[in-house]
Design a protein around this motif. Structure first.
Motif, PDB file in Angstrom:
ATOM      1  N   LYS A  66       8.712 -11.385  -4.698  1.00  0.00           N
ATOM      2  CA  LYS A  66       9.338 -11.523  -3.386  1.00  0.00           C
ATOM      3  C   LYS A  66      10.638 -10.728  -3.339  1.00  0.00           C
ATOM      4  O   LYS A  66      11.354 -10.629  -4.329  1.00  0.00           O
ATOM      5  CB  LYS A  66       9.645 -13.003  -3.095  1.00  0.00           C
ATOM      6  CG  LYS A  66       8.417 -13.913  -3.057  1.00  0.00           C
ATOM      7  CD  LYS A  66       7.549 -13.623  -1.856  1.00  0.00           C
ATOM      8  CE  LYS A  66       6.400 -14.615  -1.751  1.00  0.00           C
ATOM      9  NZ  LYS A  66       5.518 -14.321  -0.593  1.00  0.00           N
ATOM     10  N   SER A  67      10.947 -10.205  -2.162  1.00  0.00           N
ATOM     11  CA  SER A  67      12.191  -9.464  -1.990  1.00  0.00           C
ATOM     12  C   SER A  67      13.371 -10.416  -1.962  1.00  0.00           C
ATOM     13  O   SER A  67      13.265 -11.564  -1.529  1.00  0.00           O
ATOM     14  CB  SER A  67      12.140  -8.640  -0.700  1.00  0.00           C
ATOM     15  OG  SER A  67      11.913  -9.480   0.425  1.00  0.00           O
ATOM     16  N   LEU A  68      14.516  -9.919  -2.430  1.00  0.00           N
ATOM     17  CA  LEU A  68      15.716 -10.747  -2.553  1.00  0.00           C
ATOM     18  C   LEU A  68      16.941  -9.854  -2.397  1.00  0.00           C
ATOM     19  O   LEU A  68      16.948  -8.699  -2.840  1.00  0.00           O
ATOM     20  CB  LEU A  68      15.707 -11.430  -3.921  1.00  0.00           C
ATOM     21  CG  LEU A  68      16.911 -12.221  -4.409  1.00  0.00           C
ATOM     22  CD1 LEU A  68      16.448 -13.375  -5.292  1.00  0.00           C
ATOM     23  CD2 LEU A  68      17.866 -11.325  -5.218  1.00  0.00           C
ATOM     24  N   ASN A  69      17.991 -10.388  -1.758  1.00  0.00           N
ATOM     25  CA  ASN A  69      19.258  -9.661  -1.644  1.00  0.00           C
ATOM     26  C   ASN A  69      20.066  -9.882  -2.918  1.00  0.00           C
ATOM     27  O   ASN A  69      20.634 -10.951  -3.133  1.00  0.00           O
ATOM     28  CB  ASN A  69      20.051 -10.156  -0.438  1.00  0.00           C
ATOM     29  CG  ASN A  69      19.441  -9.710   0.876  1.00  0.00           C
ATOM     30  OD1 ASN A  69      19.079  -8.550   1.043  1.00  0.00           O
ATOM     31  ND2 ASN A  69      19.323 -10.628   1.810  1.00  0.00           N
ATOM     32  N   SER A  70      20.148  -8.859  -3.760  1.00  0.00           N
ATOM     33  CA  SER A  70      20.810  -9.022  -5.058  1.00  0.00           C
ATOM     34  C   SER A  70      22.332  -9.050  -4.945  1.00  0.00           C
ATOM     35  O   SER A  70      23.017  -9.464  -5.878  1.00  0.00           O
ATOM     36  CB  SER A  70      20.386  -7.898  -6.007  1.00  0.00           C
ATOM     37  OG  SER A  70      20.766  -6.627  -5.505  1.00  0.00           O
ATOM     38  N   CYS A  71      22.885  -8.657  -3.794  1.00  0.00           N
ATOM     39  CA  CYS A  71      24.350  -8.608  -3.656  1.00  0.00           C
ATOM     40  C   CYS A  71      24.959  -9.996  -3.535  1.00  0.00           C
ATOM     41  O   CYS A  71      26.151 -10.173  -3.795  1.00  0.00           O
ATOM     42  CB  CYS A  71      24.749  -7.761  -2.451  1.00  0.00           C
ATOM     43  SG  CYS A  71      24.421  -8.544  -0.842  1.00  0.00           S
ATOM     44  N   ILE A  72      24.182 -11.010  -3.131  1.00  0.00           N
ATOM     45  CA  ILE A  72      24.718 -12.364  -2.966  1.00  0.00           C
ATOM     46  C   ILE A  72      24.048 -13.367  -3.904  1.00  0.00           C
ATOM     47  O   ILE A  72      24.275 -14.569  -3.786  1.00  0.00           O
ATOM     48  CB  ILE A  72      24.584 -12.855  -1.509  1.00  0.00           C
ATOM     49  CG1 ILE A  72      23.122 -12.801  -1.038  1.00  0.00           C
ATOM     50  CG2 ILE A  72      25.489 -12.063  -0.585  1.00  0.00           C
ATOM     51  CD1 ILE A  72      22.892 -13.413   0.333  1.00  0.00           C
TER      52      ILE A  72
END
Length: 485
Positions: A66-72
């Motif tokens: 699954k896609s994920l926002n790695s910045c947060i």
């Protein structure tokens, strides 16, 4: 008990030091591993430039990528996960079909957004290959809804998604030999405790461990997806020093769908909630569809959204009228609390004791109908100005039962019990609802901000009641007219 975080990164095992465990995943990838394809632009989980793919080890196996926002996302939240960055999606000698299609369709220009777009489309390609389905323009747009581009324009990017040659796609499960990774992850102790001079985090392996730790550490913060906490820490608004996360508790990911209710575990993502509620609570599922980007919904949880106690929560209005219950547990006891009792008057005031943890949300099934409305500046992926939720039952032309909640109109999501009392038993007519709408100003206390003035919110709530009336009349006019004769 382990004293470090273990992940797999593009197929290779990585043991993360205590100090690095508290970094955001994007920082770790860029500054510790040199994987600079992952970009950091907004640091808020909005633009999608930092998108990576993540598969989590739960109940003895790796889940879907699954896609994920790695910045947060703090790195400790990804213990026992396999991370794939844009560098791991394809290689120079053998590009992924998504990358080939982006080149062919001229889908990249400045390059900041492109790695995240490639990862988002790579998830789509992987999902479609595993399911045997094909892409449609709607699917492409849905998978890309969390990725912003301001220079290429969206048409060539969407065309790139449509032109992916799915027969050339190799699944990540086969490329990286998930079975071998699963064997190695199964050998790890799921209980983790990590400390530095400034921060500490505990990852229990079951709820009994979690409740004992909470009993002895009542001042800690429980992090879940960190889709909100990650933002405010990035912006320097808070500094999380002592935390616990339920990410390594297998049972927290469980969804029980029975004849009488749906029970949603504390770590069930909003993506999974959207799917689980589609049959019995279609209105709620539809609202979750536009609630946030795939990257956010793949990480955020329903329990986290409730505990955040925002007065503009998109989920709480529905849960209040649905009479959902929360299972609250401490080391010494367990109780179920109606969410209408759990949410107290006042800003972020909850009936949650210092030693308690929310284990699950229980939504009772009903034959009654729901209507949910959200007013925001944008239709998709935006913060609510006002939310409206109601559950109702008609008996001919009489409103036999009615539950109503408003969000964005005060310090907390409001259950409009005064209006409910007046509405029950009245004839379902426009004239009666016009009278009912005049009661709104007596029960809400909206504020003015950049999303709308107080007067605007008053008017919205009145209009939403009238909209509800008109929609139901349109849908049931034949039966209501017949019952009135």
């Amino acid at each position: 008990m382990r004293k470090n975080i273990v992940i797999y990164l593009n197929g290779s095992r990585e043991e993360i030091s205590a100090e690095n465990s508290f970094m955001t995943t994007a920082e770790f990838l860029r500054y510790k591993k040199g994987l600079t394809g992952t970009k950091v632009v907004c640091s808020e989980g909005d633009c999608g430039a930092c998108t990576i793919l993540v598969s989590r080890f739960v109940n003895g196996k790796l889940g879907p990528y699954k896609s994920l926002n790695s910045c947060i996302s703090f790195l400790y939240l990804l213990d026992r996960c396999h991370l794939i960055t844009v560098e791991g999606v394809g290689e120079i000698s053998h590009m992924h079909p998504v990358q080939e299609s982006m080149l062919k369709c001229h889908g990249a220009q400045c390059g900041y957004c492109t790695p995240g777009i490639v990862c988002a489309l790579a998830q789509m390609g992987n999902d479609l290959k595993n399911s045997g389905k094909i892409q449609t323009e709607k699917k492409v747009k849905n998978y890309l809804s969390g990725n912003l581009c301001r220079c290429t324009g969206y048409e060539p990017i969407i065309q790139a998604g449509m032109d992916i040659e799915l027969d050339k796609v190799e699944t990540f499960e086969s490329i990286y030999d998930d079975k071998e990774i699963e064997k190695n992850l199964a050998l790890l102790d799921a209980e983790v405790s990590i400390s530095t001079d400034k921060k500490s985090v505990y990852l229990p392996k079951d709820f009994s461990n979690a409740l004992e730790f909470k009993e002895n550490n009542k001042d800690l913060i429980i992090t879940s997806g960190a889709t909100d906490l990650g933002v405010v820490e990035n912006k320097g608004k808070i500094n999380i020093q002592k935390s616990m996360t339920l990410n390594n508790i297998d049972s927290a990911y469980k969804v029980d769908d029975t004849k009488d209710f749906i029970s949603i575990g504390a770590k069930v993502s909003l993506t999974e909630v959207e799917n689980a509620c589609e049959r019995d609570f279609l209105e709620f599922s539809k609202k979750l569809h536009i609630f946030a980007s795939p990257q956010i919904k793949n990480t955020a949880t329903l329990v986290g959204n409730i505990i955040n106690a925002s007065p503009i929560s998109d989920t709480v209005p529905f849960l209040r009228v649905a009479q959902a219950k929360l299972k609250l547990s401490s080391k010494s006891s367990s109780r179920e609390v109606d969410i209408n009792d759990f949410i107290k008057e006042g800003y972020k005031q909850l009936d949650l004791k210092q030693d308690e943890v929310v284990e699950s949300v229980i939504i009772p099934k009903t034959q009654q109908k729901f209507k949910l409305y959200k007013v925001s500046i944008r239709k998709d992926l935006d913060i609510s100005t006002v939310t409206f939720a109601c559950r109702y039952k008609l008996n001919g032309d009489v409103l036999e039962d009615f539950s109503l909640a408003f969000g964005g109109v005060g310090a907390y999501v409001l259950r409009a019990t005064d209006i409910e009392t007046k509405a029950k038993g009245m004839k379902f007519t426009q004239e009666n609802f016009k009278k009912l709408s005049l009661e709104v100003r007596n029960i809400i206390t909206p504020m003015s901000d950049h999303r709308g003035s107080a007067e605007y919110r008053y008017q919205l709530c009145e209009n939403l009641l009238l909209k509800f009336c008109d929609e139901v009349l349109s849908e049931t006019r034949g039966s209501i007219v017949e019952a009135s004769i």
